[in-house]
Design a protein around this motif. Sequence first.
Motif, PDB file in Angstrom:
ATOM      1  N   THR A  42       0.423  -1.325  -0.101  1.00 43.12           N
ATOM      2  CA  THR A  42      -0.279  -0.083   0.083  1.00 43.12           C
ATOM      3  C   THR A  42       0.872   1.005  -0.140  1.00 43.12           C
ATOM      4  OG1 THR A  42      -1.550  -1.569   1.151  1.00 43.12           O
ATOM      5  CG2 THR A  42      -1.860   0.892   1.330  1.00 43.12           C
ATOM      6  N   SER A  43       1.998   0.962   0.495  1.00 47.83           N
ATOM      7  CA  SER A  43       2.846   2.800   0.656  1.00 47.83           C
ATOM      8  C   SER A  43       3.966   2.445  -0.979  1.00 47.83           C
ATOM      9  CB  SER A  43       3.785   2.550   1.885  1.00 47.83           C
ATOM     10  OG  SER A  43       3.538   1.696   2.832  1.00 47.83           O
ATOM     11  N   PHE A  44       3.853   1.951  -1.592  1.00 48.42           N
ATOM     12  CA  PHE A  44       4.563   1.826  -2.760  1.00 48.42           C
ATOM     13  C   PHE A  44       3.119   2.127  -3.511  1.00 48.42           C
ATOM     14  CE2 PHE A  44       7.179  -1.116  -1.405  1.00 48.42           C
ATOM     15  CZ  PHE A  44       8.932  -0.850  -1.783  1.00 48.42           C
ATOM     16  N   TRP A  45       2.040   2.032  -3.061  1.00 45.22           N
ATOM     17  CA  TRP A  45       1.010   1.925  -4.235  1.00 45.22           C
ATOM     18  C   TRP A  45       0.883   3.548  -3.809  1.00 45.22           C
ATOM     19  CZ3 TRP A  45      -3.680   4.698  -3.414  1.00 45.22           C
ATOM     20  CH2 TRP A  45      -5.301   4.029  -4.260  1.00 45.22           C
ATOM     21  N   VAL A  46       0.324   4.088  -3.051  1.00 43.26           N
ATOM     22  CA  VAL A  46       0.432   5.651  -2.014  1.00 43.26           C
ATOM     23  C   VAL A  46       1.111   6.375  -2.588  1.00 43.26           C
ATOM     24  CG1 VAL A  46       0.276   7.060  -0.268  1.00 43.26           C
ATOM     25  CG2 VAL A  46      -1.112   4.967  -0.072  1.00 43.26           C
ATOM     26  N   ALA A  47       3.075   5.982  -3.025  1.00 45.21           N
ATOM     27  CA  ALA A  47       3.893   6.711  -3.795  1.00 45.21           C
ATOM     28  C   ALA A  47       3.922   7.499  -5.132  1.00 45.21           C
ATOM     29  CB  ALA A  47       5.584   6.124  -3.188  1.00 45.21           C
ATOM     30  N   ASN A  48       3.252   6.014  -5.728  1.00 47.22           N
ATOM     31  CA  ASN A  48       3.021   5.908  -7.683  1.00 47.22           C
ATOM     32  C   ASN A  48       2.269   6.100  -7.867  1.00 47.22           C
ATOM     33  OD1 ASN A  48       6.463   5.004  -7.226  1.00 47.22           O
ATOM     34  ND2 ASN A  48       5.692   3.258  -6.396  1.00 47.22           N
ATOM     35  N   THR A  49       1.225   6.100  -7.013  1.00 45.37           N
ATOM     36  CA  THR A  49      -0.637   6.768  -7.621  1.00 45.37           C
ATOM     37  C   THR A  49      -0.538   7.959  -7.867  1.00 45.37           C
ATOM     38  OG1 THR A  49      -2.512   5.819  -7.889  1.00 45.37           O
ATOM     39  CG2 THR A  49      -1.815   6.796  -5.519  1.00 45.37           C
ATOM     40  N   SER A  50      -0.987   8.424  -8.823  1.00 41.85           N
ATOM     41  CA  SER A  50      -1.762  10.070  -9.166  1.00 41.85           C
ATOM     42  C   SER A  50      -3.477   9.918  -8.861  1.00 41.85           C
ATOM     43  CB  SER A  50      -1.739  10.662 -11.040  1.00 41.85           C
ATOM     44  OG  SER A  50      -2.132   9.279 -11.533  1.00 41.85           O
ATOM     45  N   LEU A  51      -4.031   9.128  -8.183  1.00 46.43           N
ATOM     46  CA  LEU A  51      -4.996   9.306  -7.503  1.00 46.43           C
ATOM     47  C   LEU A  51      -5.640  10.144  -6.447  1.00 46.43           C
ATOM     48  CD1 LEU A  51      -6.089   5.811  -8.792  1.00 46.43           C
ATOM     49  CD2 LEU A  51      -6.685   7.289  -9.471  1.00 46.43           C
ATOM     50  N   LEU A  52      -4.233   9.996  -5.680  1.00 43.31           N
ATOM     51  CA  LEU A  52      -4.184  10.873  -4.261  1.00 43.31           C
ATOM     52  C   LEU A  52      -3.819  12.479  -4.627  1.00 43.31           C
ATOM     53  CD1 LEU A  52      -2.412   8.040  -1.722  1.00 43.31           C
ATOM     54  CD2 LEU A  52      -5.438   8.760  -2.768  1.00 43.31           C
ATOM     55  N   TRP A  53      -4.124  13.188  -3.885  1.00 46.44           N
ATOM     56  CA  TRP A  53      -3.927  14.256  -3.634  1.00 46.44           C
ATOM     57  C   TRP A  53      -2.704  14.595  -3.648  1.00 46.44           C
ATOM     58  CZ3 TRP A  53      -3.609  17.423   1.109  1.00 46.44           C
ATOM     59  CH2 TRP A  53      -3.723  18.415   0.897  1.00 46.44           C
ATOM     60  N   PRO A  54      -1.781  15.081  -3.595  1.00 47.50           N
ATOM     61  CA  PRO A  54      -0.548  15.399  -4.118  1.00 47.50           C
ATOM     62  C   PRO A  54       0.404  15.742  -2.188  1.00 47.50           C
ATOM     63  CG  PRO A  54      -0.670  15.834  -6.048  1.00 47.50           C
ATOM     64  CD  PRO A  54      -2.244  15.768  -5.591  1.00 47.50           C
ATOM     65  N   GLY A  55      -0.317  16.601  -2.309  1.00 46.60           N
ATOM     66  CA  GLY A  55      -0.529  17.194  -0.670  1.00 46.60           C
ATOM     67  C   GLY A  55      -0.435  16.136   0.400  1.00 46.60           C
ATOM     68  N   GLY A  56      -1.394  15.169   0.163  1.00 46.43           N
ATOM     69  CA  GLY A  56      -2.425  13.584   1.446  1.00 46.43           C
ATOM     70  C   GLY A  56      -0.758  12.918   0.999  1.00 46.43           C
ATOM     71  N   VAL A  57       0.213  13.278  -0.397  1.00 49.78           N
ATOM     72  CA  VAL A  57       1.020  11.444  -0.173  1.00 49.78           C
ATOM     73  C   VAL A  57       1.629  11.455   1.363  1.00 49.78           C
ATOM     74  CG1 VAL A  57       3.041  10.514  -1.713  1.00 49.78           C
ATOM     75  CG2 VAL A  57      -0.117  11.792  -2.642  1.00 49.78           C
ATOM     76  N   GLY A  58       2.862  12.602   1.787  1.00 46.90           N
ATOM     77  CA  GLY A  58       3.350  12.167   2.698  1.00 46.90           C
ATOM     78  C   GLY A  58       2.708  12.106   3.873  1.00 46.90           C
ATOM     79  N   LEU A  59       0.855  12.605   4.311  1.00 50.26           N
ATOM     80  CA  LEU A  59       0.340  11.853   5.442  1.00 50.26           C
ATOM     81  C   LEU A  59      -0.067  10.542   5.374  1.00 50.26           C
ATOM     82  CD1 LEU A  59      -1.039  12.865   7.787  1.00 50.26           C
ATOM     83  CD2 LEU A  59      -3.159  13.696   6.716  1.00 50.26           C
ATOM     84  N   GLY A  60      -0.322  10.175   4.087  1.00 45.84           N
ATOM     85  CA  GLY A  60      -0.900   8.534   3.853  1.00 45.84           C
ATOM     86  C   GLY A  60       0.453   8.077   4.202  1.00 45.84           C
ATOM     87  N   LEU A  61       1.660   7.768   3.326  1.00 41.35           N
ATOM     88  CA  LEU A  61       2.850   7.407   4.074  1.00 41.35           C
ATOM     89  C   LEU A  61       3.203   7.393   5.780  1.00 41.35           C
ATOM     90  CD1 LEU A  61       4.730   8.328   1.236  1.00 41.35           C
ATOM     91  CD2 LEU A  61       4.121   5.970   1.520  1.00 41.35           C
TER      92      LEU A  61
END
Length: 135
Positions: A42-61
């Motif tokens: 899931t971490s790799f998916w979050v880091a490489n997807t464009s489906l999420l808001w870019p500002g939220g990627v760091g928080l998600g990780l």
Amino acid sequence: MTDVRYDRAPGDIPSEEARAWAPSEALVYTIGLLVALILTATSFWVANTSLLWPGGVGLGLAVLAIAQMGIHLVFFLHISTGPDSTNNVLALAFGLLIVFVVVTGTIWIVADLNDNMLMPSSDAMNMQMQRRSHE
């Protein structure tokens, strides 16, 4: 007679009467491994997807990293809040304190070195050159 139940981490050695209900160690480690692998994927998916808001990627990780640490503490290190786990919790807290001190000290030293290594502004350089030419 009072039935006292303590909080136990998966894989802790239970009392004789609870052994019948306890899952095997291999099952506990397998569950921990599967959950850790799912969180890693899931971490790799979050880091490489464009489906999420870019500002939220760091928080998600960060959330996934904290969850990963929790899985390792519970399933592999058997850290729990039970009375027989007090030394483990204290050792973990001390380790976290040491990591915090080292990281904070490193950031402080690097920031101080960065401030001292900055190039002087062009105005300061011009003033120094004017002073030297008047001497």
